[in-house]
Design an enzyme around this catalytic site. Structure first.
Site, PDB file in Angstrom:
ATOM      1  N   HIS A  57      24.043  -9.001  -6.167  1.00  0.00           N
ATOM      2  CA  HIS A  57      22.443  -8.997  -5.714  1.00  0.00           C
ATOM      3  C   HIS A  57      21.568  -9.511  -6.787  1.00  0.00           C
ATOM      4  O   HIS A  57      20.331  -9.182  -6.890  1.00  0.00           O
ATOM      5  CB  HIS A  57      22.142  -7.895  -5.113  1.00  0.00           C
ATOM      6  CG  HIS A  57      22.503  -7.255  -3.911  1.00  0.00           C
ATOM      7  ND1 HIS A  57      21.622  -7.927  -2.720  1.00  0.00           N
ATOM      8  CD2 HIS A  57      23.481  -6.519  -3.378  1.00  0.00           C
ATOM      9  CE1 HIS A  57      22.396  -7.571  -1.700  1.00  0.00           C
ATOM     10  NE2 HIS A  57      23.189  -6.697  -1.965  1.00  0.00           N
ATOM     11  N   LYS A 100      25.656 -14.900  -0.960  1.00  0.00           N
ATOM     12  CA  LYS A 100      24.293 -14.307  -1.092  1.00  0.00           C
ATOM     13  C   LYS A 100      23.403 -15.168  -1.185  1.00  0.00           C
ATOM     14  O   LYS A 100      23.045 -16.327  -0.582  1.00  0.00           O
ATOM     15  CB  LYS A 100      24.327 -12.959  -1.816  1.00  0.00           C
ATOM     16  CG  LYS A 100      24.704 -12.003  -1.104  1.00  0.00           C
ATOM     17  CD  LYS A 100      24.567 -10.613  -1.687  1.00  0.00           C
ATOM     18  CE  LYS A 100      25.058  -9.468  -0.611  1.00  0.00           C
ATOM     19  NZ  LYS A 100      26.389  -8.658  -1.299  1.00  0.00           N
ATOM     20  N   SER A 155      21.701  -2.039  -4.254  1.00  0.00           N
ATOM     21  CA  SER A 155      21.336  -2.674  -3.356  1.00  0.00           C
ATOM     22  C   SER A 155      20.658  -1.909  -2.373  1.00  0.00           C
ATOM     23  O   SER A 155      19.673  -2.657  -1.456  1.00  0.00           O
ATOM     24  CB  SER A 155      22.508  -3.320  -2.554  1.00  0.00           C
ATOM     25  OG  SER A 155      23.459  -2.496  -1.879  1.00  0.00           O
TER      26      SER A 155
HETATM   27  C1  LIG Z   1      27.525  -8.031  -1.043  1.00  0.00           C
HETATM   28  C2  LIG Z   1      28.271  -7.369  -1.862  1.00  0.00           C
HETATM   29  C3  LIG Z   1      29.664  -7.313  -1.913  1.00  0.00           C
HETATM   30  C4  LIG Z   1      30.511  -8.034  -1.212  1.00  0.00           C
HETATM   31  O1  LIG Z   1      30.449  -9.443  -1.409  1.00  0.00           O
HETATM   32  P1  LIG Z   1      31.212 -10.375  -0.245  1.00  0.00           P
HETATM   33  O2  LIG Z   1      31.337 -11.752  -0.827  1.00  0.00           O
HETATM   34  O3  LIG Z   1      30.289 -10.646   0.978  1.00  0.00           O
HETATM   35  O4  LIG Z   1      32.396  -9.827   0.273  1.00  0.00           O
HETATM   36  C5  LIG Z   1      30.162  -6.930  -3.121  1.00  0.00           C
HETATM   37  N1  LIG Z   1      29.510  -6.223  -4.171  1.00  0.00           N
HETATM   38  C6  LIG Z   1      28.104  -6.003  -4.034  1.00  0.00           C
HETATM   39  C7  LIG Z   1      27.272  -5.292  -4.957  1.00  0.00           C
HETATM   40  C8  LIG Z   1      27.570  -6.613  -2.742  1.00  0.00           C
HETATM   41  O5  LIG Z   1      26.110  -6.610  -2.696  1.00  0.00           O
END
Ligand SMILES: *Cc1c(COP(=O)(O)O)cnc(C)c1O
Length: 396
Positions: free
Chosen positions: A214, A243, A186
């Site tokens: 992502h 997301k 990310s």
């Molecule tokens: C955003 C993200 C998470 C966490 O996800 P949430 O549902 O917000 O806890 C975990 N792994 C990656 C790669 C992320 O980008």
């Protein structure tokens, strides 16, 4: 009596240190729905830092689905899943996630952070090994810390190093070996080379775990993510509803039936934490329905990302190469990245500066993120602002 005043003074010193290093994070308060434009302190701002890739965070269909589920199933569950926190909606969503992503079954968590925290400890023991990409998300790192499995690490996306670690794990006599990787890293917007990871896993008899936060919803055919993009299957796939899939909250693990069955028995964040509320579950079901057929949104997102990238390059900014809607503008030192973010704020553009320890020293950046809610006019507004701000802080 504990020395409470000493404790507070100690915390004050730690906080002053964070401030002195220029690493203090401050939160802006948004007084509107999340979207391509948001209201902050009475100002409309172009938002270039949300994970709202498909622009669904304020989608009327998701709001209606959340309301309908709340009407039919109430507000809260007041229980973990196994006591009395499972509704027909929870099981529908688990089956829907699994069918969409091509796995036997899925299990919901309060967040993907919890899914990643939950997934390793019940599945792997001391006799086993886990091999983790060096740029994996914090939640994978924490999840691995929670299990007693032997740990190996390979350099980001370095397949020769991954093979060396697989050999080392095998030579160490590991019973089961699992390779864990983000589908997309990310900070850089780089894709993991899942075709190569899968081939190495198959050669060394290892399981492949992919965290696709992502990517799910906007990468690959029908938005099925990075394994589908690479034409391979992960043995264990984790993801988020926080997301592209509406951006509220909730995470999941999708995998084979015995994996999901065992997680339901043993995963601590599942056993000891509340069930997702019906509104979130109902809206997540609607989000998958929308996203599965949203080739138009995926196309607009890809067009926006290409246009944004080309525009920043034409202005003379240094970008990391790629095609993902994460477009990092490289600036070097943290104070410059922060000055640039402040200049953009003055231009009505919301971005976030990333610097050490989130990225290596000297690689501070503004991570911009495209989404499908933005129009070409919005992008032109953003590019003009980047041009003026870049000149102001002396990077152009
Ligand atoms: C955003 C993200 C998470 C966490 O996800 P949430 O549902 O917000 O806890 C975990 N792994 C990656 C790669 C992320 O980008």
């Amino acid at each position: 009596m504990a020395d409470v005043s000493g404790f507070k003074a100690h915390l004050g010193t730690v906080l002053a240190g964070i401030e002195a290093e220029g690493l203090m994070k401050r939160e802006r308060e948004i007084a509107s729905p999340q979207g391509g434009w948001v209201t902050v302190g009475g100002r409309r701002m172009l938002n270039l830092c949300a994970n709202n890739y498909l622009g669904l965070a304020d989608d009327a269909r998701l709001i209606a689905a959340a309301r309908a589920a709340e009407e039919s199933h109430g507000y809260g569950m007041a229980s973990v899943r196994f006591i009395c926190g499972t509704t027909d909606l929870h099981r529908r969503l688990e089956r829907r996630v699994a069918a969409w992503l091509g796995h036997d079954d899925a299990i919901l968590f309060a967040a993907c952070f919890d899914a990643n925290g939950a997934v390793f400890e019940p599945l792997l023991g001391e006799e086993d090994a886990v091999i983790s990409d060096s740029l994996n998300h914090a939640s994978i790192i924490d999840g691995i810390r929670l299990c007693k499995t032997r740990r190996f690490r390979f350099r980001n996306n370095d397949m020769a190093d991954l093979e060396a670690q697989l050999k080392a794990a095998r030579e160490g006599g590991a019973r089961f070996v699992m390779v864990a990787t983000d589908g997309v890293f990310s900070m850089d917007g780089y894709f993991a080379d899942l075709g190569a990871v899968r081939a190495l896993c198959d050669r060394y008899g290892a399981l492949m775990m992919v965290d696709d936060c992502h990517a799910t919803g906007f990468v690959g055919p029908a938005g099925r993510g990075t394994p589908a993009r690479a034409g391979v299957s992960a043995d264990i796939l984790t993801g988020t509803f926080g997301k592209a899939l509406g951006g509220a909250l909730g995470g999941y693990v999708a995998a084979s039936q015995p994996v999901i069955d065992l997680l339901r028995q043993r995963a601590r964040p599942y056993l000891f934490s509340n069930a997702l509320p019906p509104a979130v579950v109902g809206a997540a079901l609607a989000a998958i329905d929308i996203v599965e057929g949203a080739d138009d949104l995926r196309q607009r997102l890809a067009d926006n990302a290409a246009h944004w990238r080309a525009g920043l390059e034409a202005l003379g900014f240094t970008l990391l190469p790629g095609s993902h809607p994460i477009v990092p503008v490289m600036l070097g030192e943290a104070p410059l990245a922060q000055a640039f973010a402040r200049a953009l704020d003055g231009e009505g553009v919301m971005v976030s500066a990333f610097f050490f320890p989130v990225v290596p020293r000297g690689q501070a950046r503004i991570r911009t993120q495209m989404n499908a809610a933005l129009t070409k006019e919005d992008l032109e507004f953003g590019l003009a602002a980047f041009g003026r701000a870049g000149k102001k802080v002396g990077v152009l």
